[in-house]
Write an enzyme that holds these catalytic residues in place. Structure first.
Site, PDB file in Angstrom:
ATOM      1  N   GLY A 116     -64.616 -52.532  94.829  1.00 24.60           N
ATOM      2  CA  GLY A 116     -64.657 -52.294  93.392  1.00 24.60           C
ATOM      3  C   GLY A 116     -64.435 -53.627  92.706  1.00 24.60           C
ATOM      4  O   GLY A 116     -64.671 -54.684  93.297  1.00 24.60           O
ATOM      5  N   LEU A 117     -63.968 -53.590  91.480  1.00 22.92           N
ATOM      6  CA  LEU A 117     -63.773 -54.854  90.761  1.00 22.92           C
ATOM      7  C   LEU A 117     -62.841 -55.779  91.530  1.00 22.92           C
ATOM      8  O   LEU A 117     -63.132 -56.953  91.728  1.00 22.92           O
ATOM      9  CB  LEU A 117     -63.195 -54.573  89.378  1.00 22.92           C
ATOM     10  CG  LEU A 117     -64.163 -53.918  88.400  1.00 22.92           C
ATOM     11  CD1 LEU A 117     -63.476 -53.659  87.078  1.00 22.92           C
ATOM     12  CD2 LEU A 117     -65.382 -54.799  88.181  1.00 22.92           C
ATOM     13  N   GLY A 169     -61.779 -55.661  94.801  1.00 24.46           N
ATOM     14  CA  GLY A 169     -62.218 -56.002  96.155  1.00 24.46           C
ATOM     15  C   GLY A 169     -63.395 -56.978  96.166  1.00 24.46           C
ATOM     16  O   GLY A 169     -63.397 -57.947  96.926  1.00 24.46           O
ATOM     17  N   SER A 214     -65.606 -39.852  75.285  1.00 23.10           N
ATOM     18  CA  SER A 214     -64.899 -40.996  74.708  1.00 23.10           C
ATOM     19  C   SER A 214     -63.819 -40.549  73.732  1.00 23.10           C
ATOM     20  O   SER A 214     -63.994 -39.630  72.938  1.00 23.10           O
ATOM     21  CB  SER A 214     -65.872 -41.920  73.999  1.00 23.10           C
ATOM     22  OG  SER A 214     -65.144 -42.890  73.290  1.00 23.10           O
ATOM     23  N   ARG A 255     -52.568 -40.630  73.686  1.00 23.84           N
ATOM     24  CA  ARG A 255     -53.151 -39.836  74.768  1.00 23.84           C
ATOM     25  C   ARG A 255     -52.184 -38.834  75.375  1.00 23.84           C
ATOM     26  O   ARG A 255     -52.506 -37.666  75.527  1.00 23.84           O
ATOM     27  CB  ARG A 255     -53.620 -40.758  75.903  1.00 23.84           C
ATOM     28  CG  ARG A 255     -54.912 -41.439  75.632  1.00 23.84           C
ATOM     29  CD  ARG A 255     -55.291 -42.296  76.809  1.00 23.84           C
ATOM     30  NE  ARG A 255     -56.501 -43.066  76.495  1.00 23.84           N
ATOM     31  CZ  ARG A 255     -57.069 -43.916  77.341  1.00 23.84           C
ATOM     32  NH1 ARG A 255     -56.546 -44.128  78.530  1.00 23.84           N
ATOM     33  NH2 ARG A 255     -58.150 -44.559  76.989  1.00 23.84           N
ATOM     34  N   HIS A 297     -57.140 -39.133  85.057  1.00 18.35           N
ATOM     35  CA  HIS A 297     -58.159 -40.173  85.214  1.00 18.35           C
ATOM     36  C   HIS A 297     -57.654 -41.534  85.673  1.00 18.35           C
ATOM     37  O   HIS A 297     -58.448 -42.448  85.844  1.00 18.35           O
ATOM     38  CB  HIS A 297     -59.036 -40.275  83.964  1.00 18.35           C
ATOM     39  CG  HIS A 297     -58.537 -41.240  82.949  1.00 18.35           C
ATOM     40  ND1 HIS A 297     -59.365 -42.147  82.353  1.00 18.35           N
ATOM     41  CD2 HIS A 297     -57.319 -41.436  82.452  1.00 18.35           C
ATOM     42  CE1 HIS A 297     -58.654 -42.863  81.507  1.00 18.35           C
ATOM     43  NE2 HIS A 297     -57.425 -42.457  81.557  1.00 18.35           N
ATOM     44  N   GLU A 303     -56.100 -50.895  91.138  1.00 21.65           N
ATOM     45  CA  GLU A 303     -55.428 -49.604  90.928  1.00 21.65           C
ATOM     46  C   GLU A 303     -54.594 -49.211  92.152  1.00 21.65           C
ATOM     47  O   GLU A 303     -53.680 -48.406  92.046  1.00 21.65           O
ATOM     48  CB  GLU A 303     -56.464 -48.509  90.607  1.00 21.65           C
ATOM     49  CG  GLU A 303     -55.841 -47.231  90.078  1.00 21.65           C
ATOM     50  CD  GLU A 303     -56.857 -46.156  89.708  1.00 21.65           C
ATOM     51  OE1 GLU A 303     -58.057 -46.478  89.589  1.00 21.65           O
ATOM     52  OE2 GLU A 303     -56.456 -44.997  89.545  1.00 21.65           O
ATOM     53  N   ARG A 313     -51.049 -46.587  81.243  1.00 25.46           N
ATOM     54  CA  ARG A 313     -51.985 -47.706  81.114  1.00 25.46           C
ATOM     55  C   ARG A 313     -52.695 -47.623  79.772  1.00 25.46           C
ATOM     56  O   ARG A 313     -53.094 -46.554  79.334  1.00 25.46           O
ATOM     57  CB  ARG A 313     -53.014 -47.669  82.232  1.00 25.46           C
ATOM     58  CG  ARG A 313     -54.025 -48.779  82.150  1.00 25.46           C
ATOM     59  CD  ARG A 313     -55.022 -48.747  83.283  1.00 25.46           C
ATOM     60  NE  ARG A 313     -55.861 -47.563  83.280  1.00 25.46           N
ATOM     61  CZ  ARG A 313     -56.864 -47.358  82.439  1.00 25.46           C
ATOM     62  NH1 ARG A 313     -57.138 -48.256  81.514  1.00 25.46           N
ATOM     63  NH2 ARG A 313     -57.581 -46.261  82.513  1.00 25.46           N
TER      64      ARG A 313
END
Lengths: 258, 263, 652
Positions: free
Chosen positions: C43-44, C46, C285, C332, C403, C427, C437
């Site tokens: 992912g980002l 790795g 969103s 949230r 999520h 993560e 987060r």
């Protein structure tokens, strides 16, 4: 609702495959197509039968893992979506649905509906990048990019690498995929230094993988879940021609130290 | 040479070859049409044009050889690409295929093959003037005079040729397929050569359609006009001449035509 | 007991990272190529780590279970990535981003790590732009920004609704370049199934090839895990179906501490579950709450009615009622919990009764349908595609969904876990987001760790390892680990039970959601801690895994993952039970502000807001595996705030 599935089953890459007919259990029209397959698989497992292998991951149309050719169309009946974004309400109660894997020589079948798309990675590895080392970069705002170019690059960059273009093309051509990658970089100033090297290398790798040629049928654009335009293929054709006419780099002249 | 080899080795290069030879062949199609349309004028007009061409054998054969090599290149590239395309999908789909493709694009090989067959027939028909295939007789015998000089009566040949209904039908079928071939091929060559963007593509496709239709109408108008009665009187006389002369002609083979042209 | 040394450099906060980089050991270029590093995940974090380590000269081996490194779930992030560039001249700075992140995490993250994150955020944007990431631009050619997730400054960079995919494609292209030039060897369809620890050092992994079923050993001088979060423990989440905890869980079982596993983020605006066949929840969103009004019927009887027929007076706009200052824009966690409360009262809407309305009729009256279409057209279209409902005509139905998980393997300042040589990024680690987060911060952390932090800090460890001294794959530890994997596979395949892994996963998800979801309490968690061991026991008796060990077997793949999820669920409940306070995403019903509290009376918080207990819980809870059937050991790393004062997180 219920449907009949005519599904391609194939044990592994070497084994011969064939169609099997399955009756689905009772379905909810609000199920996604992949959830329908989940339910069918649970049903098969309940009878001790091998579940149907199919590729999936994000289930929101962005990772490009899901495939499937549904009644002859990659990613199912709708335009601009992936299989995972297709819902059962798009099918009539009681119909037979033909489900096949993406078919192309460079996409060998791993099992049932799962195919191996590593050829796309190899094309990208041939030149689908801008050679920049981490940390050696100028400030992001030091290079201005006209919004039109940046937007057009983004149009190309939307490609999720699913391979539907190849699956749909009667020639199993990968031109839409490769051109989207080539154009994404070719439209940005950062991509200019390697523009010609890149297109030459990526096209060469595409040919080596055994994809077919483009005959401008337009199938790829019609099935692309991100509606990527054929314009990019023309752009790649142009870039490749210019690269060939320009020729390879000149050998560095001798002389140096001393 | 390295460039050519590189071009030929890549699938894109072969598409360039098809596009460029396509341009040349399209140029011929247009030029040939303009020449033929002179049939709508007085018989002397097209006869003098034909005579002019024959009187420049270097030019004529240069063009013929050029066209022949374009045809050859176009066909070889097409065959190689088709083989590549077939091998790229060893197993087809059962649930239908080629979703969303322009239907004309799917029949390029078929339309191309029919056009090739037609071109061979056409050459035998009007260039080599093989008597057995025209349903009329030996066109070599059709002569007229132009400024006192005896020349071939091309005008009569065309009128007599197209007065045979099945011949006209063959020509019309071939023109229909040429129309299909051009209406996809013309716009696609812009795509293959990379001259396209979102602004120009609709213009290119529209222009390609219009040009293909115009070419079709142009070519189709000749047999249609002949069947409708164009040049009937002239043909009548020529036909009389055809039956009054002896049937054998020493110059009825392709070799003969070539020999005559080189004289 | 594990030793948890956070290795935070001394000195003022803003110069810690600079100083640390200077005092860290360097490895001479000729020696770098003698070190082999395994990176799991692409992912980002790795991809960026693999590419950057290879550029530095290390021999990198990258493993992903996907068919391509480009498919990691980082692609799904929509909103954007934060960076303290201050391109908008609106008062942003590294310090402000740092402070917002610390406060957003409800003072449960490490000051030094967060400050470093804010510092390197600016380099990330430069890096990605240079790689060709097509960030949104203004007409003048400069980069565009927007404000996101309630931030008061516009510091979010974005690429249409696909920021995650575009950033990942950037990192993937860098990875491709290094694969092509031989710096990285890439293994795809390769799932890590065990960590190999030799003499206390991570020295390799055991991998199953998903195509052939072949199990192989891989050795290295260091192992980097960048395998993402574990939110799929809830079964239904916005995660990809393949996202799993197996890599970090197996590392945990080898001795790596798992920190704050109960910290879960639940997003308020997702499309509700429509039936028990459901496999995935889709995020809508958060921006929709700018113009939409959230409500449920006042009376239970009205819940099944057509919402358009419910009179204005019979509607309960509960967010506006309960949080008059923030209304529909309540944070949230507040919005999520309020939705749960009204649904628990039996006033939820939709077929399942688990949903609330997000109504745009006022906005359409006020702005016109065209203006609403202009702002949210693509979201309305996506909603219609999934639900077959036209949100211009009838209110949207939404419900919260899992999520993101803030918890993860414990790491020190160098991103090294308590097992030497085992590094954890993105993560998968616990480090930067505390108990909650902020929006657009996950992408930032993944790339910060991979491009800038690890490539620098890993040298500190490698400089203590003699080049080319790594244990061979014939070492006993490798044999043992491989045997362990083979045994597990065999055990799963020989259960011959009646229930599929998927059905267990559903049951697990329900337990977790009911007792360890948006609101938790002692009784519920204790109940879950009874249910989960029973579920685990049943699993190993009654799971049905079809097919062969060799070759493609999705049933076997998910069986192993679900087994790990069940164990992880147990640990999450323990952690949630142990943490007798509320903070960020962790809401213990017993610890909330009441009208009697001084903070409420001062108007800082609302009744029902999370109540921290800094005196007892200002620490990282790092759980350590103690062996099968034994209770895990809790280690605590105190959170020391040198620069920032812990304060009440006020939404007013």
């Amino acid at each position: 609702m219920k449907v009949t599935l005519k599904v391609w089953r194939q044990k592994d890459q070497k084994a011969p495959g064939g169609f099997q007919i399955y009756q689905s259990p009772e379905l909810n029209p609000n199920m996604s197509f992949l959830e329908m397959l989940d339910v069918v698989n649970e049903d098969l497992a309940g009878r001790g039968e091998d579940p149907i292998a199919f590729d999936h991951d994000c289930r929101e149309g962005i990772c490009g893992t899901c495939s499937l050719v549904i009644d002859g169309k990659p990613h199912g009946p709708h335009q601009g979506v992936a299989t995972c974004q297709t819902y059962m309400r798009s099918f009539r109660n009681g119909v037979e649905i033909v489900i096949e894997p993406f078919r192309a020589r460079p996409f060998p079948i791993i099992k049932d509906l799962v195919c191996d798309r590593k050829s796309f990675d190899r094309i990208q590895q041939a030149g689908g990048f801008i050679s920049v080392r981490t940390g050696s970069t100028p400030d992001a705002n030091s290079i201005l990019i006209p919004k039109e170019n940046s937007d057009l690059a983004m149009d190309a960059a939307q490609c999720i690498g699913c391979g539907a273009c190849v699956a749909a093309c009667k020639n199993a051509s990968a031109m839409l995929f490769v051109s989207a990658k080539v154009s994404h970089f070719g439209l940005l100033p950062q991509g200019q230094p390697e523009r010609h090297r890149r297109v030459t290398a990526m096209v060469q790798q595409m040919d080596e993988e055994g994809f077919g040629a483009c005959t401008v049928t337009g199938s790829c654009e019609a099935v692309c879940p991100k509606s990527i335009s054929l314009d990019f293929i023309a752009r790649m054709n142009r870039d490749f021609a210019v690269a060939l006419l320009k020729g390879g780099p000149k050998k560095p002249s001798s002389g140096g130290a001393g | 040479m390295n460039l050519l080899r590189q071009l030929w080795r890549s699938s894109l290069g072969k598409k360039y070859a098809m596009a460029l030879t396509g341009v040349a062949l399209f140029g011929f199609v247009v030029g040939h049409l303009l020449g033929n349309l002179q049939v709508f004028g007085a018989p002397e007009l097209i006869n003098s044009y034909a005579h002019f061409l024959k009187s420049k054998p270097g030019l004529l054969w240069g063009a013929r050889l050029g066209l022949l090599s374009c045809v050859a290149l176009h066909i070889v590239a097409a065959v190689q690409l088709t083989l590549l395309n077939r091998s790229a999908r060893p197993i087809g789909y059962a649930g239908g295929s080629a979703y969303g493709s322009a239907w004309k694009s799917r029949y390029m090989a078929l339309s191309g093959s029919v056009i090739l067959a037609f071109v061979i027939y056409h050459l035998l028909h009007f260039t080599a003037m093989q008597p057995g295939i025209n349903g009329v007789g030996d066109f070599n015998k059709l002569k007229t005079t132009l400024a006192g000089e005896p020349v071939a009566d091309v005008y009569a040949m065309m009128i007599l040729g197209f007065q045979v209904p099945w011949v006209s039908l063959v020509y019309l079928i071939a023109q229909t397929l040429l129309f299909l071939h051009l209406s996809h091929g013309l716009s696609s060559l812009f795509q293959s050569l990379g001259f396209r963007n979102h602004v120009w593509w609709p213009r290119i496709t529209a222009a390609s359609q219009i040009v293909s239709v115009v070419v079709f109408i142009g070519y189709a108008s000749i047999p249609v006009a002949v069947l409708a009665g164009l040049g009937r009187d002239h043909a009548q006389k020529a036909k009389a001449a055809l039956s009054s002369q002896p049937l054998e002609s020493p110059e009825s083979s392709i070799a003969g035509v070539a020999k005559e042209a080189l004289k | 007991m594990a030793t948890l040394n956070s290795n935070i450099p001394a000195g003022p906060l803003s110069s810690k990272w600079e100083k640390h980089k200077f005092t860290s050991k360097l490895i001479n270029p000729a020696n770098k190529r003698k070190y082999k590093i395994i990176v799991v995940g692409a992912g980002l974090a790795g991809s960026s780590a693999s590419a950057t380590l290879a550029e530095l000269g290390y021999e990198v081996h990258n493993f992903v279970f996907h068919d391509s490194p480009r498919r990691a779930h980082s692609v799904a992030a929509q909103g954007g990535i934060n960076a303290a560039k201050n391109y908008q001249n609106d008062g942003d700075s590294v310090h402000r981003l740092f402070y917002d992140t610390i406060k957003g995490g409800d003072f449960r993250s490490r000051e030094s790590n967060v400050h470093r994150l804010a510092e390197v955020s600016v380099n990330i944007i430069d890096q990605c732009t240079a790689q060709g990431v097509p960030f949104a631009r203004e007409y003048g050619g400069l980069l565009d920004n927007r404000s996101f997730g309630g931030a008061q400054v516009s510091r979010t960079f974005y690429a249409r609704g696909q920021t995650g995919q575009q950033l990942l494609l950037g990192a993937y292209s860098a990875l491709c370049r290094n694969i092509a030039n031989g710096g990285v060897k890439s293994y795809t369809h390769a799932e890590m199934l065990d960590l190999v620890v030799v003499d206390g050092h991570a020295r390799g992994i055991i991998v199953r090839n998903l195509q052939t079923g072949e199990i192989t050993r891989h050795n290295a001088d260091a192992v980097v895990l960048a395998t993402g979060g574990y939110g799929n423990v809830f079964n239904l989440s916005t995660y990809a179906r393949g996202s799993n905890t197996t890599a970090i869980w197996r590392a945990y079982r080898r001795g790596a501490c798992l920190a704050n596993p109960c910290y879960t983020q639940i997003h308020p605006t997702c499309i509700p579950v429509s039936g028990d066949y459901q496999s995935k929840l889709t995020l809508m969103s958060e921006s929709l709450r700018n113009d939409g009004r959230v409500w449920v019927p006042k009376r239970k009887e009205d819940c099944k009615k057509d919402p358009r027929e419910i009179a204005e007076g019979d509607r309960d706009y509960y967010l506006e009622r309960m949080y008059s200052a923030f209304g529909n824009l309540a944070p949230r966690d507040i919005a999520s919990r309020a939705a749960k409360t009204v649904c628990d009262e039996g006033r939820g809407i939709g077929l399942t009764g688990l949903g609330v309305y997000l109504d745009f009729s006022d906005a359409i009256r006020r702005l016109s349908e065209d203006r609403v279409r202009e702002r949210y057209g693509n979201l309305f279209a996506m909603y219609q595609e999934i639900t077959d409902e036209d949100a211009y005509k009838t209110p949207m139905r939404i419900y919260p969904a899992v999520h993101y998980t803030m918890g993860g393997l414990w790491v020190d300042y160098n991103l090294m876990s308590n097992i030497s040589g085992l590094f954890v990024l993105g993560e998968a680690n616990f480090s930067d987001h505390g108990a909650n987060r902020l929006g657009a911060s996950a992408l930032m952390q993944g790339l910060a760790d991979g491009y800038f932090v690890l490539p620098s800090t890993i040298a500190t460890y490698l400089s203590t390892v003699k080049p080319r001294s790594r244990a061979g794959t014939d070492h006993a530890a490798f044999r043992e680990a491989e045997e362990n994997v083979r045994m597990l596979t065999k055990k799963l395949l020989s259960c011959n039970g009646k229930r599929t892994p998927a059905s267990f996963h559903k049951e697990l998800g329900k337990i977790m959601w009911d007792y360890c979801g948006m609101a938790r309490n002692k009784k519920g968690l204790e109940k879950a801690l009874q249910l989960l061991p029973a579920l685990r026991e049943e699993y190993w008796k009654n799971v049905q895994v079809l097919g062969e060990p060799n070759g493609w077997n999705q049933s076997l793949e998910s069986a192993g993952r679900v087994a790990d999820f069940i164990e992880l669920g147990d640990l999450m409940c323990r952690d949630a039970l142990e943490r007798e306070e509320s903070c960020g995403g962790h809401f213990r019903e017993e610890y909330q502000y009441t009208p009697a509290d001084p903070e409420t009376q001062q108007g800082l918080v609302n009744p029902g807001d999370v109540k921290r207990r800094d005196d007892a819980f200002a620490h990282v809870a790092a759980w350590e595996y103690a062996g099968a059937g034994r209770a895990p050991v809790l280690n605590k790393e105190p959170l020391v705030y040198e620069e920032v004062k812990m304060s009440t997180r006020s939404y007013k």
